[in-house]
Design an enzyme around this catalytic site. Sequence first.
Site, PDB file in Angstrom:
ATOM      1  N   ALA A 252       0.800  -1.293   0.165  1.00 12.27           N
ATOM      2  CA  ALA A 252       0.063  -0.044   0.079  1.00 12.27           C
ATOM      3  C   ALA A 252       0.854   1.305   0.222  1.00 12.27           C
ATOM      4  O   ALA A 252       0.317   2.251   0.224  1.00 12.27           O
ATOM      5  CB  ALA A 252      -0.936  -0.043   1.258  1.00 12.27           C
ATOM      6  N   ALA A 253       2.190   1.186  -0.384  1.00 13.26           N
ATOM      7  CA  ALA A 253       2.816   2.441  -0.315  1.00 13.26           C
ATOM      8  C   ALA A 253       2.445   3.301  -1.324  1.00 13.26           C
ATOM      9  O   ALA A 253       2.695   4.462  -0.937  1.00 13.26           O
ATOM     10  CB  ALA A 253       4.519   1.861  -0.428  1.00 13.26           C
ATOM     11  N   GLY A 254       2.308   2.874  -2.429  1.00  9.84           N
ATOM     12  CA  GLY A 254       1.622   3.818  -3.628  1.00  9.84           C
ATOM     13  C   GLY A 254       0.414   4.577  -3.023  1.00  9.84           C
ATOM     14  O   GLY A 254       0.328   5.825  -3.279  1.00  9.84           O
ATOM     15  N   ASP A 255      -0.506   3.819  -2.251  1.00 12.98           N
ATOM     16  CA  ASP A 255      -1.632   4.513  -1.981  1.00 12.98           C
ATOM     17  C   ASP A 255      -1.281   5.517  -0.835  1.00 12.98           C
ATOM     18  O   ASP A 255      -2.041   6.721  -0.799  1.00 12.98           O
ATOM     19  CB  ASP A 255      -2.697   3.402  -1.410  1.00 12.98           C
ATOM     20  CG  ASP A 255      -3.033   2.491  -2.503  1.00 12.98           C
ATOM     21  OD1 ASP A 255      -3.348   2.847  -3.377  1.00 12.98           O
ATOM     22  OD2 ASP A 255      -3.201   1.417  -2.147  1.00 12.98           O
TER      23      ASP A 255
END
Length: 327
Positions: A252-255
């Site tokens: 979920a780093a991109g989120d």
Amino acid sequence: MQRPRVVVVGSANMDLVVMTPVLPAPGETVFGSEFHQVAGGKGANQAIAASRAGAEAVLLGAIGSDSLGVTLKARIAASGVDVSRLRVVYGASGVALVTVDAAGENTIVVTPGANAALTGLTADELTAVRDAEVLVAQLEIPVQTVTEAALAARDAGTRVVLNATPARRLPAELLAAVDLLVCSVPEARAVLDGAGRPAPDGLPAELLAGLLGVVPRVVLTLGPQGAWYADRELPEPVHVAPVRVEVVDSTAAGDAFTAALAVAWGEGRDLVDAVRWASAAAAGCSRRMGASVALPERTEIEQLYAAGWPQPPGSPSDLLSPGTMET
């Protein structure tokens, strides 16, 4: 500081996450070490991340009438997100099958379920978009719905942040309404290809130059190599190095990055500084396993931001010539 209102239109899934030493190759079976069931979907993740980063976050999405939908709504609401407009449609909720290896890399397979029914925004949903400082959208729901929301936002003066994932061609009317595009290299090439422009295989400078012919501002994310920010007013792109942490799970780093970027912009930060702040949020998320459960609180983002950039933002070393850009 007044909390910015960030409306996220996007997907809500139940993530079924398996930890395994290595990602399986095609046709291969491997043993997993852990299994977790957590709320996810890029829309839900970004709404939760925006709330934790300090925004008044609203999610426009759809869940199924099954037990997963009940759990999804409760968990999203528990994170401080306004779910009063979250649709419930008959049938299955969206599901994501996530495999994460020991290095934090992942593979994800998504079954849209109820997300595919998020079409034809209601008057109340459109009002929420128009009343926001920032609209955030992704591409796990029908593109026509994203376009409808973006056009309503543009007409109302709401800033539009589009996270162009998963990669796909996009209609020209959607791109014309985007204020800030966030994408990876493959996603950037898909956008350019759909816009009828060359999609080079070379340096980020070439991708950024092409994208600025389509949208006014771009953040090109490169994972462990950081991110590049470019807009039509800057003489050169700006490289933002990542905050170095021990990566446990990058799911979920991109989120976290996209949501924090929208929050920072909604608060009035300069966009180069907003990218730095968003990079700190991505780093914080990567330190824990899972999707929504790993998204960082504002205090952690601030701590990582301060540790990552002890010098004032905007120093000359941040501006690199195209010949020195990393790929």
